[in-house]
Design a protein around this motif. Structure first.
Motif, PDB file in Angstrom:
ATOM      1  N   ARG A 152      -2.664  -3.113  -1.951  1.00  0.00           N
ATOM      2  CA  ARG A 152      -1.565  -2.124  -1.217  1.00  0.00           C
ATOM      3  C   ARG A 152      -1.685  -0.636  -0.650  1.00  0.00           C
ATOM      4  N   GLU A 211       0.583 -11.108   4.303  1.00  0.00           N
ATOM      5  CA  GLU A 211       0.299 -10.358   3.643  1.00  0.00           C
ATOM      6  C   GLU A 211       1.059  -9.492   2.353  1.00  0.00           C
ATOM      7  N   ARG A 212       1.958  -9.384   3.069  1.00  0.00           N
ATOM      8  CA  ARG A 212       3.049  -9.085   2.088  1.00  0.00           C
ATOM      9  C   ARG A 212       3.829 -10.869   1.288  1.00  0.00           C
ATOM     10  N   THR A 265       4.561  -8.865  -6.416  1.00  0.00           N
ATOM     11  CA  THR A 265       6.254  -8.009  -6.509  1.00  0.00           C
ATOM     12  C   THR A 265       5.377  -6.716  -7.203  1.00  0.00           C
TER      13      THR A 265
END
Length: 270
Positions: A270, A217-218, A223
Motif C-alpha cells: 500500500r 490493485e485495490r 482491506t
C-alpha cells in the motif's frame, strides 16, 4: 511435504501489442507490476515479423520493471532468447509438460509462464506447473478455454480456476493471476470480478488498458479490516505459540498465522 508458501506475487500485468513500440515504452510508466509484450493475439498476421523485430529492439536494454513476452509460437524464440530486457516468456496454448520442455530447451535461463487454454491443459495443470524449474507460474487463457468448453456463463469457469490454483500451489508456485477482463469501460464489473477471483484463491490480474490497473490493485490488496485482523492474529501467536481462540471466538493455529502473514505481506504494498 507441503511446499513453502511463495512470496508476494505481482498484482498487475499489463498487455501491450508487440507492433506498437510507442505503446510499449509508455506502458513502463503505467504503474503495472509487469508489462507483457504480446506477439500473439494483439498482432495481425501480416505484422508478426515487424512485431518480432520491434520487440527485440525494445528488449535490447533492461527496463525498470519486469517485461515479459507472450510468444505467438516457437519461431519467436531465436530473436528473444538472451536479450537483457527480457524477464519472462508467456507460453500460450500449453497442453502437455513436453510443450514446456521444448520451449525451455530453446530459451534457457528464461522464466516461463504457461497459459492453459483448453480442457486438456486444465487436466494436465499440475504436470505443466511442475514440468521444469524454469516454470514460474501458470494461468488460464479464459477466452480460448471458454470456447473449448462451450461455457456460456462466467461461473462455468470456476472449477478450472480452482484447478489452476491447486496445481500452482502443489507445484510450489505463486497463485495464478486472473485472465483479462475484456470490457475496459466496465470498471465496476471488473472490481466485482476481481473480488470473486480473490475468493477463489487467484492473485492479481492481467489488464489490457492502464485504467484497469488501479481497480485490480485495490481489489487484491487486503482491506483495512483484514489488516487489523491479521495483526491481531500475529500478536496473539507471538504471545502463545499453541492453537487457541481469540476473545472474539476466532481460532488461531499455524495455518491461520501463515495466512495472516501473507495478508500483512500484501498490505506492505500500500
Amino acid at each position: 511435504m507441503t511446499a513453502p508458501l511463495p512470496g508476494p506475487a505481482p498484482l498487475t500485468w499489463l498487455y501491450v501489442p508487440g507492433d506498437r513500440p510507442e505503446v510499449m515504452a509508455k506502458a513502463l510508466s503505467s504503474g503495472a507490476d509487469v508489462v507483457i509484450v504480446d506477439l500473439e493475439d494483439a498482432v495481425a498476421p501480416k505484422r508478426k515479423e515487424y512485431a518480432r523485430a520491434a520487440t527485440a529492439e525494445f528488449l535490447s536494454s533492461s527496463h525498470g520493471i519486469p517485461v515479459h513476452v507472450r510468444i505467438a509460437d516457437e519461431r519467436d524464440l531465436p530473436s528473444l532468447a538472451g536479450l537483457p530486457g527480457l524477464s519472462g516468456l508467456r507460453v500460450p496454448k500449453v497442453s502437455h509438460a513436453s510443450d514446456i520442455h521444448r520451449v525451455a530447451s530453446r530459451a534457457p535461463d528464461v522464466a516461463l509462464y504457461a497459459l492453459l487454454e483448453s480442457a486438456l491443459a486444465v487436466e494436465h495443470a499440475h504436470a505443466i506447473a511442475a514440468a521444469h524449474p524454469a516454470v514460474r507460474g501458470i494461468a488460464l487463457g479464459e477466452a480460448d478455454l471458454r470456447a473449448d468448453l462451450g461455457v456460456r456463463d462466467d461461473a462455468g469457469l470456476d472449477w478450472s480456476r480452482g484447478r489452476a490454483v491447486v496445481a500452482a500451489r502443489a507445484a510450489g508456485l505463486a497463485p495464478p493471476a486472473q485472465s483479462v477482463y475484456p470490457d475496459v469501460q466496465d470498471l465496476d464489473g471488473l472490481a466485482a470480478s476481481c473480488r470473486h477471483g480473490r475468493a477463489l484463491g487467484l492473485i492479481g490480474r492481467a489488464a489490457i488498458h492502464p485504467r484497469q490497473l488501479p481497480v485490480i490493485e485495490r481489489a487484491y490488496l487486503p482491506t483495512a479490516q483484514e489488516i487489523v485482523e491479521a495483526e491481531e492474529i500475529i500478536e496473539a501467536a507471538a504471545a502463545d505459540a499453541g492453537a487457541h481462540a481469540l476473545p472474539d471466538g476466532r481460532f488461531v493455529d499455524a495455518a491461520i498465522v501463515a495466512a495472516a502473514r501473507r495478508t500483512l505481506s500484501l498490505a506492505g504494498r500500500r
